[in-house]
Each structure stands twice: as C-alpha cells, then as structure tokens.
Design an enzyme around this catalytic site. Structure first.
Site, PDB file in Angstrom:
ATOM      1  N   CYS A   1     -35.758 -61.192  54.522  1.00 48.65           N
ATOM      2  CA  CYS A   1     -36.462 -60.131  55.238  1.00 48.65           C
ATOM      3  C   CYS A   1     -36.158 -60.308  56.718  1.00 48.65           C
ATOM      4  CB  CYS A   1     -37.966 -60.230  54.971  1.00 48.65           C
ATOM      5  SG  CYS A   1     -38.917 -58.980  55.851  1.00 48.65           S
TER       6      CYS A   1
ATOM      7  N   CYS B   1     -36.934 -51.825  58.574  1.00 45.77           N
ATOM      8  CA  CYS B   1     -36.460 -52.876  57.665  1.00 45.77           C
ATOM      9  C   CYS B   1     -35.305 -53.575  58.368  1.00 45.77           C
ATOM     10  CB  CYS B   1     -36.017 -52.239  56.343  1.00 45.77           C
ATOM     11  SG  CYS B   1     -35.268 -53.424  55.198  1.00 45.77           S
TER      12      CYS B   1
HETATM   13  N1  LIG Z   1     -38.298 -55.114  50.487  1.00 46.97           N
HETATM   14  C1  LIG Z   1     -37.212 -56.025  50.700  1.00 46.97           C
HETATM   15  C2  LIG Z   1     -37.606 -57.250  51.430  1.00 46.97           C
HETATM   16  C3  LIG Z   1     -38.150 -56.982  52.812  1.00 46.97           C
HETATM   17  C4  LIG Z   1     -37.109 -56.469  53.787  1.00 46.97           C
HETATM   18  C5  LIG Z   1     -37.683 -56.425  55.158  1.00 46.97           C
HETATM   19  N2  LIG Z   1     -38.698 -55.485  55.401  1.00 46.97           N
HETATM   20  C6  LIG Z   1     -36.686 -56.568  56.260  1.00 46.97           C
HETATM   21  O1  LIG Z   1     -37.104 -56.413  57.407  1.00 46.97           O
HETATM   22  O2  LIG Z   1     -35.541 -56.925  56.016  1.00 46.97           O
HETATM   23  C7  LIG Z   1     -36.589 -56.463  49.371  1.00 46.97           C
HETATM   24  O3  LIG Z   1     -37.278 -56.449  48.340  1.00 46.97           O
HETATM   25  O4  LIG Z   1     -35.422 -56.844  49.381  1.00 46.97           O
END
Ligand SMILES: N[C@@H](CCC[C@H](N)C(=O)O)C(=O)O
Length: 265
Positions: free
Chosen positions: A84, A212
């Site tokens: 993340c 993200c």
């Molecule tokens: N939802 C993603 C993990 C989280 C990603 C995050 N918010 C970021 O900032 O990279 C997954 O399940 O891969």
C-alpha cells in the site's frame, strides 16, 4: 457486553485514510470482524484500511527482512494486500511521530519486501521498486468495458486510459478476468500524460477511494511508458512518481490526524 479496547491513531495520505494500531510484539492479532468494525464509517472509527505496527521479528511474514518494523496492512473488508503506497507513508509518519525511528532514511518491511522511506521536507518518498508489466486485459465498470494494462506494484493493478474520467462509474465492483486476477485487482482510470495525469481508482477490498499510492505508481508507469517523472492528481490531492531504470519513487504527504481509544463489541 464486554468489548475489546483498542488504542489507535488515524492518518491519511492524500485522503486515503488508515487506522493505525500498534501491536509491537504481535500479541493481539486483529480478526477480520474487528478490522471491518474499525473501518466502518458509520459505526466505527472509519478508514480505507488498517495498518498494524509490529516488529518484523514478531510477524510470521517478516521473513528475515532487515527492518525493525513491519507494515501489517489490511483492506477495509479485512482482506490482506501485499503493498500500500499511501499506507507505507502513513505508517512511516507514525513511526517518526512516535519516535520509533529517528533516521531520515529507513526501511519498512512489507509483504512485498523491503521499502526504503526518505523524509523529504514535509513529504515522504518511498522506493517502491520497479513496476512489473503484464499484458492487456478487459474490465467492465458500470456499462463501460475498457481495456487496461496489468501492472504489479507488489499488488495487482489494471490501468485504463480514458477520455471522460468523471463519467466512469466506480460505484460498483468491477468485472474483470478472474483467471488473470484470481485474488481480484485494483482498477485505475486516468486521463492525460505522460508527465501529468488525473486518476480515479476502485480499490480491491475497499471501493472507490480518494487516492491509491500503488495505483498512482502503476498509472504513472503506464502513462510515462519509460523513465521520467509524472505528477498524479487524484481526488484527494497530488503525488509525484519518478521512474528510473533501477526503481520507482513515490513522493507525497502523510499525516497523523488523531489518536484515540475505541471499544469493539
Ligand atoms: N486495496 C489495495 C491495497 C491498498 C492500496 C493503497 N490504498 C495504496 O495506497 O497503494 C489492494 O488490495 O491491493
């Protein structure tokens, strides 16, 4: 009824928000139900995910990584992700704020391996490692079927260029190739490029989020098509991604906004 009392901090990186729970010696794992309850925006603290702060040596997936601290990351639905990008900056900010690290450059262990964090003014820069490109694949978002590029940033992404970013329906679960993505996928849509893009994202295990970090890395890598720097605007702010022959750097803000105690029944 007695509940479990949990001390927490709350932080975010460009609006991607996380509940930080310290369990330094790994004595109190969180159950899926507890993570879901913590992340509930009506009945809980609310967040896109949970960052459990644990010593690498105490985590079964630490695997001898040469870092004191392991980012034990969970999505809001309780599922595990390998990486993340906003989370690792918030995790690093927490370590710095709490005096758990005192260096300006330090490693964080994750399920995807070591990530080096560098304090750069108010921002944090994370060495996210090289993106790994797969092939093209289709995804259906609402009534639109798009073609995207599969990019791994440790976790899986499908990056789709679009002309009409605001018209894309991210309110429903994307329909994707389950053979290619047996553990589901994060889907990014973006417009612009190569050195500045605007992006939205549907995160696996969460839904549409304001940002993200790994998604920004994946989308920037596709938009750049090689080495260079790309400024990524997401609904929650801006991050900068630099791709070199050796690696990929993600720079952006991360803040801790609250500390508290909650009881999960
Ligand atoms: N939802 C993603 C993990 C989280 C990603 C995050 N918010 C970021 O900032 O990279 C997954 O399940 O891969």
């Amino acid at each position: 009824m007695m509940g479990r009392v949990i001390d927490f901090a709350k932080g975010h990186g460009t609006g991607n928000d996380f509940i930080v729970v310290a369990d330094v010696d790994g004595r109190r794992p969180l159950t899926t139900a507890e993570i879901v309850a913590l992340c509930d925006r009506r009945f809980g603290v609310g967040g896109d995910g949970v960052l459990r702060v644990i010593r690498t040596a105490a985590h079964p997936e630490g695997g001898g990584q040469d870092a004191e601290w392991f980012m034990d990351y969970y999505n809001a639905d309780g599922s595990i992700a390998e990486m993340c990008g906003n989370g690792v900056r918030v995790f690093a900010r927490y370590l710095l704020d709490e005096g758990l690290v005192t260096d300006d450059v330090f490693p964080v262990a994750t399920r995807a391996g070591l990530r080096t964090v560098t304090v750069s003014g108010e921002d944090l820069t994370v060495d996210m490692d090289r993106p790994v490109f797969g092939g093209e694949s289709k995804v259906t978002l609402g009534d639109r079927t798009l073609v995207g590029t599969h990019v791994s940033m440790g976790n899986p992404h499908l990056v789709c260029p679009v002309d009409d970013l605001d018209a894309i329906d991210l309110s429903r679960e994307p329909v994707y190739d389950e053979t290619l993505f047996p553990n589901a996928v994060n889907v990014e849509v973006y417009t612009g490029g190569p050195d500045a893009i605007t992006m939205r994202v549907f995160e696996r295990g969460v839904g549409e989020t304001l940002s993200c970090g790994t998604g920004a890395c994946a989308a920037a890598a596709v938009a750049l098509g090689g080495n260079g720097t790309c400024v990524v605007t997401i609904p929650g702010g801006q991050v900068t991604v630099t791709v070199t022959t050796e690696t990929l750097l993600l720079t952006g803000p991360a803040v801790i906004i609250a500390h508290g105690t909650t009881t999960i029944v």
